[in-house]
Design an enzyme around this catalytic site. Structure first.
Site, mmCIF file in Angstrom:
data_model
loop_
_atom_site.group_PDB
_atom_site.id
_atom_site.type_symbol
_atom_site.label_atom_id
_atom_site.label_comp_id
_atom_site.label_asym_id
_atom_site.label_seq_id
_atom_site.Cartn_x
_atom_site.Cartn_y
_atom_site.Cartn_z
ATOM 1 C CB ILE A 78 -0.968 0.004 1.211
ATOM 2 C CG1 ILE A 78 -0.195 -0.027 2.530
ATOM 3 C CG2 ILE A 78 -1.912 -1.176 1.127
ATOM 4 C CD1 ILE A 78 -1.093 0.016 3.754
ATOM 5 C CB CYS A 79 0.733 4.184 -2.069
ATOM 6 S SG CYS A 79 1.572 5.751 -2.360
ATOM 7 C CG LEU A 80 -0.194 4.165 3.922
ATOM 8 C CD1 LEU A 80 -0.251 3.474 5.276
ATOM 9 C CD2 LEU A 80 -1.397 5.081 3.750
ATOM 10 C CB ILE B 295 0.069 2.453 -5.297
ATOM 11 C CG1 ILE B 295 0.536 3.257 -6.504
ATOM 12 C CG2 ILE B 295 0.383 0.977 -5.499
ATOM 13 C CD1 ILE B 295 2.030 3.222 -6.727
#
Length: 278
Positions: free
Chosen positions: A90-92, A127
């Site tokens: 995941i996009c963080l 994403i």
């Protein structure tokens, strides 16, 4: 496990310290490394209250690079939740997708609180993000309690401590919200700065205190320094036809001058011969 790793490695020392600190589960999160891999952790977090994820218990993986904590981890959710895509990094701003915003002072606990804090926020096309409806997320939250991880064998109903009421849970929830807000703010500021860097330069206001002569000089200087669309500084293209015509005229003049000089030399030579014969 200790004998398998270099105990002098900063990453190993840091991860062992964090494993000891997170050994005991709480009522809102828990994380531990796999028995055979110190650089892969499995975690469980409780969905934030007063949200579509309230009542949900979510499981996932944290994969840490050998350079940790100088480089960020990758975070992968394994429980269907409607906010983060299952089985995908995941996009963080605290994950491996954004190493430029990662801070070595952050930890796995920071990542767990960030996940809790980010769950109610909008994905905005990032994403690994999803935008399920509130009804779908509530249904997944209820179903998540029956999830069992095939990798570590954890059953969600047994991982976390029973949910407490009172200040402890409120404090953890507030900490997660504040952390998510701070990280989002820092990341947003960085993006806005980058965006402003690419904005076209605004025209400079005219200086009314300048005299007309000074303004004309400034305008002439700006015209000389202006660039053409292809980036070549401001000379105007020459008229090739004019250049060719001027060259032809010059050649004719030089030819006539040379012919006149030759004719004069011949005339003087003949006159000298005539005088000599007399």
């Amino acid at each position: 496990m200790e004998t398998r790793y270099n105990l002098k490695s900063p990453a190993v020392k840091r991860l062992m310290k964090e494993a000891a600190e997170l050994k005991d589960p709480t009522d809102h999160y828990h994380a531990q490394p796999l028995e055979d891999n110190l650089f892969e952790w499995h975690f469980t977090v409780r969905g934030p209250p007063d949200s579509d994820f309230d009542g949900g218990v979510y499981h996932g993986r944290i994969v840490l690079p050998p350079e940790y904590p100088m480089k960020p981890p990758s975070i992968i959710l394994l429980t269907a939740n409607g906010r983060f895509e299952v089985g995908k990094k995941i996009c963080l701003s605290i994950s491996g997708h954004h190493p430029e915003t990662w801070q070595p002072s952050w930890s796995i606990r920071t990542a767990l609180l960030a996940i809790i804090g980010f769950m109610p926020t909008k994905g905005e096309g990032a994403i690994g993000s999803l935008d399920y409806t509130p009804e779908e997320r509530r249904a997944l939250a209820k179903k998540s309690q029956d999830f069992c991880c095939e990798g570590c064998g954890s059953a969600m109903k047994d991982v976390l401590l029973p949910l407490k009421s009172g200040s402890d849970l409120s404090q953890a929830d507030q900490e997660a919200k504040e952390l998510a807000r701070q990280i989002s703010f820092k990341y947003g500021v960085q993006n806005s700065s980058a965006a402003s860097f690419h904005q076209p330069t605004q025209p400079v206001a005219k200086n009314t205190s300048m005299s007309p002569r000074q303004r004309r000089a400034q305008q002439q200087s700006q015209r000389r320094s202006s660039t053409s669309p292809d980036g070549i500084q401001g000379r105007q293209p020459r008229d090739t036809h004019t250049d060719h015509g001027g060259s032809a005229v010059l050649i004719v003049i030089l030819t006539l001058a040379l012919a006149a000089l030759i004719f004069r030399r011949i005339y003087l030579a003949n006159e000298y011969i005539f005088d000599f014969e007399l």
